[in-house]
Scaffold this active site. Structure first.
Site, PDB file in Angstrom:
ATOM      1  N   SER A 160       0.844  -1.188   0.000  1.00  0.00           N
ATOM      2  CA  SER A 160       0.000   0.000   0.000  1.00  0.00           C
ATOM      3  C   SER A 160       0.881   1.240   0.000  1.00  0.00           C
ATOM      4  O   SER A 160       1.989   1.230   0.547  1.00  0.00           O
ATOM      5  CB  SER A 160      -0.914   0.001   1.234  1.00  0.00           C
ATOM      6  N   ASP A 161       0.390   2.291  -0.634  1.00  0.00           N
ATOM      7  CA  ASP A 161       1.112   3.552  -0.625  1.00  0.00           C
ATOM      8  C   ASP A 161       0.104   4.687  -0.733  1.00  0.00           C
ATOM      9  O   ASP A 161      -0.960   4.519  -1.330  1.00  0.00           O
ATOM     10  CB  ASP A 161       2.112   3.633  -1.775  1.00  0.00           C
ATOM     11  N   GLN A 162       0.468   5.823  -0.164  1.00  0.00           N
ATOM     12  CA  GLN A 162      -0.435   6.977  -0.169  1.00  0.00           C
ATOM     13  C   GLN A 162       0.311   8.229  -0.595  1.00  0.00           C
ATOM     14  O   GLN A 162       1.441   8.470  -0.151  1.00  0.00           O
ATOM     15  CB  GLN A 162      -1.019   7.193   1.223  1.00  0.00           C
ATOM     16  N   ALA A 187      -3.231   3.652  -2.704  1.00  0.00           N
ATOM     17  CA  ALA A 187      -3.235   2.473  -3.573  1.00  0.00           C
ATOM     18  C   ALA A 187      -3.044   1.227  -2.721  1.00  0.00           C
ATOM     19  O   ALA A 187      -2.287   1.226  -1.746  1.00  0.00           O
ATOM     20  CB  ALA A 187      -2.121   2.565  -4.603  1.00  0.00           C
TER      21      ALA A 187
END
Length: 194
Positions: free
Chosen positions: A70-72, A107
């Site tokens: 996950s990444d933001q 994501a």
């Protein structure tokens, strides 16, 4: 029921706490990737790519597992706001954000390392910030120190005092791991939460 090991490709304590809410066993592994945006890459593209790269980096060490990446990335106008890492950067970000709306793209990737099947989705949340003062910025940063949070404000903590409105796909996405999407992804892999 699928009994593949579940690995969270993240060292974030916030993502670990969120995944723990699902009450399923998992392990944590550091993805150790370069998180720099590529030239011309949009905020949405950065989050998408990095979530996949994190999952793939960890899959090398866990070839039979389900890997969560996950990444933001936060976007204010055309400016991408990442993790501030320092007090000075956090002050700058918060001054820029006050009185404005920021879009957070989170994501989420679920990679089945056994068969290389990959699912990636993006959750979008829009956060409107109050027109807070410099003194409020300093007080907030002293109390919460959100230096590892994109945009310098943690909605799950005291940062809520800086926010006037939130709307979006999934409130857990704003914290860093879209659990609504993750439950659906896991179900497609035979992992049932309930």
């Amino acid at each position: 029921m699928n009994y593949q090991p579940l690995i969270l490709a993240s060292t974030s304590i916030y993502r670990r706490e969120l995944l723990g809410r699902l009450k399923i066993p998992f392990q944590v592994a550091a993805p150790d990737i370069d998180e720099t945006a590529l030239p011309g890459e949009s905020a949405k593209q950065v989050a998408w790519r990095l979530s996949r790269e994190k999952a793939r980096a960890v899959a090398i060490h866990y070839p039979g597992a389900l890997i969560i990446g996950s990444d933001q990335v936060a976007l204010l106008g055309e400016e991408q706001l990442g993790k501030p890492l320092t007090h000075e950067n956090a002050v700058r970000q918060l001054r820029t954000m006050r009185g404005h709306s920021v879009t957070f793209y989170t994501a989420l990737t679920l990679l089945n390392a056994r068969n290389d099947e990959i699912q990636t989705e993006i959750a979008k949340n829009c956060v409107s910030f109050r027109n807070f003062s410099d003194d409020e910025i300093e007080s907030y940063l002293r109390k919460e120190q959100p230096y590892h949070s994109a945009g310098s404000a943690k909605s799950e903590g005291l940062g809520v005092a800086l926010i006037s409105r939130m709307e979006g796909d999934d409130p857990t996405a704003l914290v860093g791991l879209p659990l609504i999407q993750l439950v659906s992804m896991l179900k497609k892999e035979g992992v049932l939460i309930l």
